[in-house]
Design a protein around this motif. Sequence first.
Motif, mmCIF file in Angstrom:
data_model
loop_
_atom_site.group_PDB
_atom_site.id
_atom_site.type_symbol
_atom_site.label_atom_id
_atom_site.label_comp_id
_atom_site.label_asym_id
_atom_site.label_seq_id
_atom_site.Cartn_x
_atom_site.Cartn_y
_atom_site.Cartn_z
ATOM 1 N N CYS A 83 0.807 -1.230 0.000
ATOM 2 C CA CYS A 83 0.000 0.000 0.000
ATOM 3 C C CYS A 83 0.838 1.277 0.000
ATOM 4 O O CYS A 83 0.287 2.367 -0.168
ATOM 5 C CB CYS A 83 -0.926 0.022 1.215
ATOM 6 N N PRO A 87 1.447 6.988 -5.272
ATOM 7 C CA PRO A 87 0.534 7.008 -6.421
ATOM 8 C C PRO A 87 1.072 7.929 -7.514
ATOM 9 O O PRO A 87 1.828 8.862 -7.248
ATOM 10 C CB PRO A 87 -0.773 7.555 -5.837
ATOM 11 N N ARG A 95 -3.505 12.010 -5.159
ATOM 12 C CA ARG A 95 -2.652 10.990 -4.537
ATOM 13 C C ARG A 95 -3.216 10.572 -3.172
ATOM 14 O O ARG A 95 -3.195 9.384 -2.827
ATOM 15 C CB ARG A 95 -1.225 11.508 -4.411
ATOM 16 N N ALA A 98 -6.108 8.265 -3.767
ATOM 17 C CA ALA A 98 -5.645 6.933 -4.154
ATOM 18 C C ALA A 98 -5.175 6.139 -2.946
ATOM 19 O O ALA A 98 -5.438 4.931 -2.832
ATOM 20 C CB ALA A 98 -4.526 7.051 -5.188
ATOM 21 N N LEU A 99 -4.486 6.794 -2.004
ATOM 22 C CA LEU A 99 -3.991 6.102 -0.820
ATOM 23 C C LEU A 99 -5.151 5.659 0.076
ATOM 24 O O LEU A 99 -5.134 4.551 0.622
ATOM 25 C CB LEU A 99 -3.038 7.003 -0.048
ATOM 26 N N ARG A 101 -8.243 5.018 -0.871
ATOM 27 C CA ARG A 101 -8.903 3.907 -1.558
ATOM 28 C C ARG A 101 -8.097 2.625 -1.408
ATOM 29 O O ARG A 101 -8.653 1.532 -1.221
ATOM 30 C CB ARG A 101 -9.078 4.242 -3.036
ATOM 31 N N ARG A 102 -6.794 2.744 -1.498
ATOM 32 C CA ARG A 102 -5.910 1.584 -1.391
ATOM 33 C C ARG A 102 -6.044 0.940 -0.017
ATOM 34 O O ARG A 102 -6.084 -0.295 0.122
ATOM 35 C CB ARG A 102 -4.477 2.037 -1.648
ATOM 36 N N THR A 105 -9.414 -0.889 0.276
ATOM 37 C CA THR A 105 -9.354 -2.148 -0.461
ATOM 38 C C THR A 105 -8.590 -3.201 0.319
ATOM 39 O O THR A 105 -8.990 -4.377 0.365
ATOM 40 C CB THR A 105 -8.696 -1.924 -1.832
ATOM 41 N N ALA A 106 -7.489 -2.803 0.968
ATOM 42 C CA ALA A 106 -6.689 -3.747 1.742
ATOM 43 C C ALA A 106 -7.474 -4.300 2.919
ATOM 44 O O ALA A 106 -7.387 -5.496 3.228
ATOM 45 C CB ALA A 106 -5.410 -3.063 2.233
ATOM 46 N N PHE A 130 3.437 3.253 4.610
ATOM 47 C CA PHE A 130 2.189 3.872 4.176
ATOM 48 C C PHE A 130 2.048 5.266 4.779
ATOM 49 O O PHE A 130 1.703 6.236 4.083
ATOM 50 C CB PHE A 130 1.008 2.995 4.580
#
Length: 234
Positions: A83, A87, A95, A98-99, A101-102, A105-106, A130
Amino acid sequence: MSAPSTPPAAADTRPPARGRPPRLDQTRTVEAALVLLDASGLDALTMRRLADAVGVQAGALYRHFATKQDLLTAMAERMLEGCSAPPSDPDWSGRLTALARRMRTALLAHRDGARVYAGTHSTGANTLGFAETFIGVLSEAGFGPQEAARTALTVVHYTVGHTLEEQAALQPGDQGPADPGQLREAVTAGGFPHLTAALPVLTGADFTAQFEFGLGLLLQGLRALHRAGSGPAA
């Protein structure tokens, strides 16, 4: 004269040596814990069940994990693997989006992932990497260290809290938020006109849309502060 014959070797009557217990490997143990988590959920994940899964006595686990919380911290650290890569979005707010969202998702990749992550404070490379990437994006955008740290905590807490509610509503066997029919009936019968108008959202199960809306509000406020040339108030 012939040489004396060699007496036959005595039969080995010793019992066969028992195989050594498997070497306890921390990485393999965390992976096994995640498999059990996905299969049965956090409430069913016990140190005894994990010990059985890796073929050791329960007490052996405590050499690597002094408490179950230590195990959960290691699991949370493993969830964030991959993660921390920066981005590619050219805009700093893109960016950050994106982080976030990442991270969601994780956590969604594992049953009760947000419950496992909540309250842990890993100092592993995945977690710190991260956080470094997140705060680095803000620092490069002109936020000071304190403002960047507070912003990072705000976005992470929002992401974890939203995912907690999302996963609680979508446990196996559930169809979405708790009994939407009951909520709809109570609202319409109780004379709540504003809630009645909002029922399509309140009884819906589009968690991604809700997450994106809330994240958008956070980023909208950050962009406004950034344009004004000042960071969030301490």
